[in-house]
Design a protein around this motif. Structure first.
Motif, short mmCIF file in Angstrom:
data_model
loop_
_atom_site.label_atom_id
_atom_site.label_comp_id
_atom_site.label_asym_id
_atom_site.label_seq_id
_atom_site.Cartn_x
_atom_site.Cartn_y
_atom_site.Cartn_z
N HIS A 148 -15.88 20.19 -42.36
CA HIS A 148 -15.89 18.99 -41.51
C HIS A 148 -14.64 18.88 -40.64
O HIS A 148 -14.33 17.78 -40.16
N CYS A 158 -23.26 16.37 -37.00
CA CYS A 158 -23.20 17.06 -38.30
C CYS A 158 -23.95 16.21 -39.34
O CYS A 158 -24.18 15.02 -39.13
N CYS A 160 -22.80 14.97 -41.85
CA CYS A 160 -21.93 13.90 -42.33
C CYS A 160 -21.92 12.70 -41.38
O CYS A 160 -21.35 11.66 -41.70
N CYS A 165 -18.46 18.94 -36.08
CA CYS A 165 -17.88 19.58 -37.27
C CYS A 165 -18.19 21.08 -37.27
O CYS A 165 -19.24 21.50 -36.79
ZN LIG Z 1 -19.34 16.93 -40.74
#
Ligand SMILES: [Zn+2]
Length: 305
Positions: A148, A158, A160, A165
């Protein structure tokens, strides 16, 4: 001699091994229920060894400094205190480590390094950092989330939730996603013939098609290696390790992956002229690295105590 067990909890399978006079191991299905998981690990450990001094547990999730797992995305477990619950059940000390850190520790030791960084290219990009022979995990745990690090400010979204990332570009999934896009745009890509259909594409097929000279595979691969190298360069500039170890299925491509990566790193790294260059290597221990690393981690924690 201490009897030390290693457990590597995966999304579907959990590997359990015990290092005593000899090494024994087994693989079980991972229950989707936290208590059932603890029960079946405890029973398997008991069946394999009886008395155990310590257990190292590698988990696919964020681990805090006392061994609580705040979140395991693939299994949906939250605030799971594996160290305490398993320790009560088996009557041994339990040390919990993130699975990518465990793999990094095992690969680092097996390569004879004290300072190494591992990047595992799979569904995501796992990161593990070993400094001075020890796992670097930050004061409160959860460090080394190298997947990340952001390599493109306004880049792709991403898993996340952030944009740009490394994981969104350098995971095996990202490579496959880009190959599928290329196939959709190019009916003549050799990937069609090689894979028999768009759903069968994997990382190895992209390398194979590129080797045959397929233009779209070559362009996907050079873009992939370019992004991955940015991640590797960042890691080298921060840690200046003895080695960067690449794991995951894509690392089976060996020099076809590593040679162009090295060339990019030579070009982009800060202060490489006349300086020590980190070795760029493929992981060697394969699917067992997490379990070996969990054992190594428990061993190191026991010797600290
Ligand atoms: Zn990420």
């Amino acid at each position: 001699m201490s009897v030390i067990a290693g457990v590597d909890i995966g999304g579907t399978k959990t590997k359990i091994g015990i290092m005593a006079d000899k090494f024994v191991s087994t693989v079980i299905d991972t229950p989707k229920d936290a208590q059932k998981l603890i029960d079946v690990i405890a029973k398997t450990l008991h069946d394999l060894a009886g008395e155990i001094d310590a257990v190292g547990v590698g988990v696919p999730g964020a681990v805090d400094s006392v061994g609580r797992v705040s979140y395991m995305p693939n299994l949906g477990f939250r605030n799971f205190d594996i160290a305490t619950t398993l320790s009560q059940k088996v009557g041994a000390r339990v040390f919990v480590i993130n699975d990518a850190n465990a793999a990094a520790l095992a690969e680092c030791q097996s390569g004879g390094f004290t300072d190494a960084v591992m990047l595992t290219l799979g569904t995501g990009v796992g990161g593990g950092v070993i400094l001075g022979g020890k796992v670097f995990d930050g004061k409160f745990g959860k460090a080394a989330e190298l997947g990340h690090i952001i390599i493109d400010v306004d880049g792709k979204v991403c898993g996340c939730g952030n944009r740009g990332c490394l994981e969104a570009y350098a995971s095996a999934s990202a490579l496959i996603r880009r190959a599928k896009e290329e196939m959709t745009n190019n009916n003549h890509s050799a990937l069609w013939k090689l894979c028999g259909g768009i759903d069968n594409v994997d990382g190895a097929a992209v390398f194979a098609a590129a080797k045959q000279g397929d233009v779209s595979a070559k362009s996907v691969l050079s873009e992939y290696i370019r992004y991955l190298s940015i991640g590797v360069v960042n890691v080298c500039n921060i840690f200046r390790p003895q080695a960067v170890i690449i794991g995951g299925g894509i690392s089976n491509q060996g020099e076809d992956l590593l040679a162009p990566l090295r060339a990019e790193c030579e070009r982009l790294n800060y202060g490489y002229v006349g300086a020590h260059k980190p070795a760029l290597l493929a992981a060697k221990l394969g699917a067992l690295s997490g379990m070996y690393g969990a054992i190594a981690f428990a061993k190191s924690k026991l010797s600290e105590a």
